[in-house]
Scaffold this motif. Structure first.
Motif, PDB file in Angstrom:
ATOM      1  N   ASP A   1       0.809  -1.397   0.031  1.00  0.00           N
ATOM      2  CA  ASP A   1      -0.003   0.175  -0.154  1.00  0.00           C
ATOM      3  C   ASP A   1       0.829   1.340  -0.174  1.00  0.00           C
ATOM      4  OD1 ASP A   1      -1.931  -1.948   0.236  1.00  0.00           O
ATOM      5  OD2 ASP A   1      -2.872  -1.179   2.107  1.00  0.00           O
ATOM      6  N   LEU A   2       2.167   1.015   0.071  1.00  0.00           N
ATOM      7  CA  LEU A   2       3.103   2.449   0.222  1.00  0.00           C
ATOM      8  C   LEU A   2       4.143   2.246  -0.827  1.00  0.00           C
ATOM      9  CD1 LEU A   2       3.587   2.730   4.205  1.00  0.00           C
ATOM     10  CD2 LEU A   2       1.936   3.982   2.618  1.00  0.00           C
ATOM     11  N   GLN A   3       4.047   2.892  -1.751  1.00  0.00           N
ATOM     12  CA  GLN A   3       5.152   2.842  -2.954  1.00  0.00           C
ATOM     13  C   GLN A   3       5.142   1.516  -3.509  1.00  0.00           C
ATOM     14  OE1 GLN A   3       8.720   4.295  -0.583  1.00  0.00           O
ATOM     15  NE2 GLN A   3       8.587   5.914  -2.183  1.00  0.00           N
TER      16      GLN A   3
ATOM     17  N   ASP B   1       4.191   8.304   3.660  1.00  0.00           N
ATOM     18  CA  ASP B   1       4.264   7.646   2.381  1.00  0.00           C
ATOM     19  C   ASP B   1       5.296   6.714   1.845  1.00  0.00           C
ATOM     20  OD1 ASP B   1       1.507   8.223   2.283  1.00  0.00           O
ATOM     21  OD2 ASP B   1       1.710  10.081   1.140  1.00  0.00           O
ATOM     22  N   ARG B   2       6.432   7.036   2.378  1.00  0.00           N
ATOM     23  CA  ARG B   2       7.902   6.586   1.997  1.00  0.00           C
ATOM     24  C   ARG B   2       8.274   5.386   2.951  1.00  0.00           C
ATOM     25  NH1 ARG B   2      12.211  10.885   0.798  1.00  0.00           N
ATOM     26  NH2 ARG B   2      12.899   8.976  -0.123  1.00  0.00           N
TER      27      ARG B   2
ATOM     28  N   ARG C   1      -2.669  -3.275   3.749  1.00  0.00           N
ATOM     29  CA  ARG C   1      -3.119  -2.873   5.059  1.00  0.00           C
ATOM     30  C   ARG C   1      -4.129  -3.922   5.729  1.00  0.00           C
ATOM     31  NH1 ARG C   1      -2.863   2.140   7.656  1.00  0.00           N
ATOM     32  NH2 ARG C   1      -2.512   2.943   5.623  1.00  0.00           N
TER      33      ARG C   1
ATOM     34  N   PRO D   1       1.686   3.574   8.870  1.00  0.00           N
ATOM     35  CA  PRO D   1       3.054   3.710   8.646  1.00  0.00           C
ATOM     36  C   PRO D   1       4.168   3.762   9.522  1.00  0.00           C
ATOM     37  CG  PRO D   1       1.810   5.027   6.933  1.00  0.00           C
ATOM     38  CD  PRO D   1       0.903   4.784   8.220  1.00  0.00           C
TER      39      PRO D   1
END
Length: 268
Positions: free
Chosen positions: A196-198, A256-257, A221, A240
């Motif tokens: 879900d992130l990058q 987000d990273r 997630r 995160p």
């Protein structure tokens, strides 16, 4: 030919990279080989934020342990504990609550060998060479240490390890076995790489790690949240890494990273 370091067990193949030693390298540790460093650099090429992610994951471990100590937990079962580095669970827990006990679990030979050296004179912590996906064996060995009282709350830690457990090994079932073995008031702290992130970078990382002894299996997630079945998530839930109860004054990181989602739950 370079001399083999004395801390390297005879059965270890230095030419086959392992996730534990790649992580050690990303954290700035010294217990890794050329093959691990080469793979780690490919990891960094695929995910330029890799070293920051490793640091954020280690920071989450510290915050989670301190939260559990604050919730009254004084004993920990650290699954897939990896190669010891600064900020080990027993160091963090002992500073906050000196009587805390810790049982580390890993099957990687270098991680276990180095842990044994580190814990040689430590009466309240030990390392088991077991596969965390065999809860029966792990729990039997943990009970045999005499360090854990399963009638009292236990902090089960699965930090940065479940993404190495493939779906066919049933990670949810593995965690359920540990959940059922510990008493009310016990906690589960976990973190794992996510799609879900990058997602583009994550796909590249999966490709890189497919060349190691530990292929990677990111999860969504929803899949990660489902791993907390039987636990009540504490605030802020599954988020995160930098968003899970950041310490006051912490450097603001772009969530987000982060690459990894993390959470802590309390057994009902």
């Amino acid at each position: 030919m370079a001399q083999r370091p004395r801390w390297v067990p005879d059965e270890v193949d230095p030419g086959l990279p392992s996730a534990a030693r790649v992580y050690d390298y990303l954290l700035g540790g010294g217990h890794n080989f050329a093959a691990d460093r080469a793979l780690a650099e490919k990891f960094v090429h695929a995910q330029p934020n890799a070293r920051t992610i490793a640091r954020l994951n280690r920071s989450f471990l510290r915050r989670a342990v301190l939260h559990l100590v604050g919730a009254g937990v004084r004993q920990f079962l650290d699954l897939g504990s990896g190669i010891p580095t600064v900020g080990n669970v027993h160091e963090v827990a002992h500073r906050a609550a000196p009587g805390s006990r810790v049982v580390y679990v890993d099957f990687e030979d270098v991680a276990v060998a180095h842990s044994r050296m580190l814990l040689e004179h430590e009466e309240r912590a030990t390392i088991l060479q077991e596969d965390m996906t065999d809860p029966g064996a792990v729990l039997a060995a943990a009970r045999a240490t005499g360090l854990l009282d399963f009638a009292e709350p236990i902090g089960v830690l699965a930090v940065g390890v479940l993404h190495f457990v493939p779906p066919e090994r049933d990670p949810a079932g593995v965690l359920a076995a540990y959940r059922d073995a510990v008493g009310p008031g016990s906690h589960l702290a976990l973190s794992q790489f996510t799609w879900d992130l990058q997602p583009r970078e994550m796909a590249q990382v999966v490709e890189v790690m497919s060349r190691s002894a530990n292929p990677m299996h990111p999860r969504t997630r929803a899949e990660i949240t489902a791993l907390f079945d039987g636990f009540d998530l504490v605030e802020p839930g599954v988020v995160p890494l930098p968003l899970w109860r950041p310490e006051e004054g912490a450097v603001e990181e772009d969530p987000d990273r982060a690459g990894i989602l993390a959470g802590v739950g309390r057994k009902r």
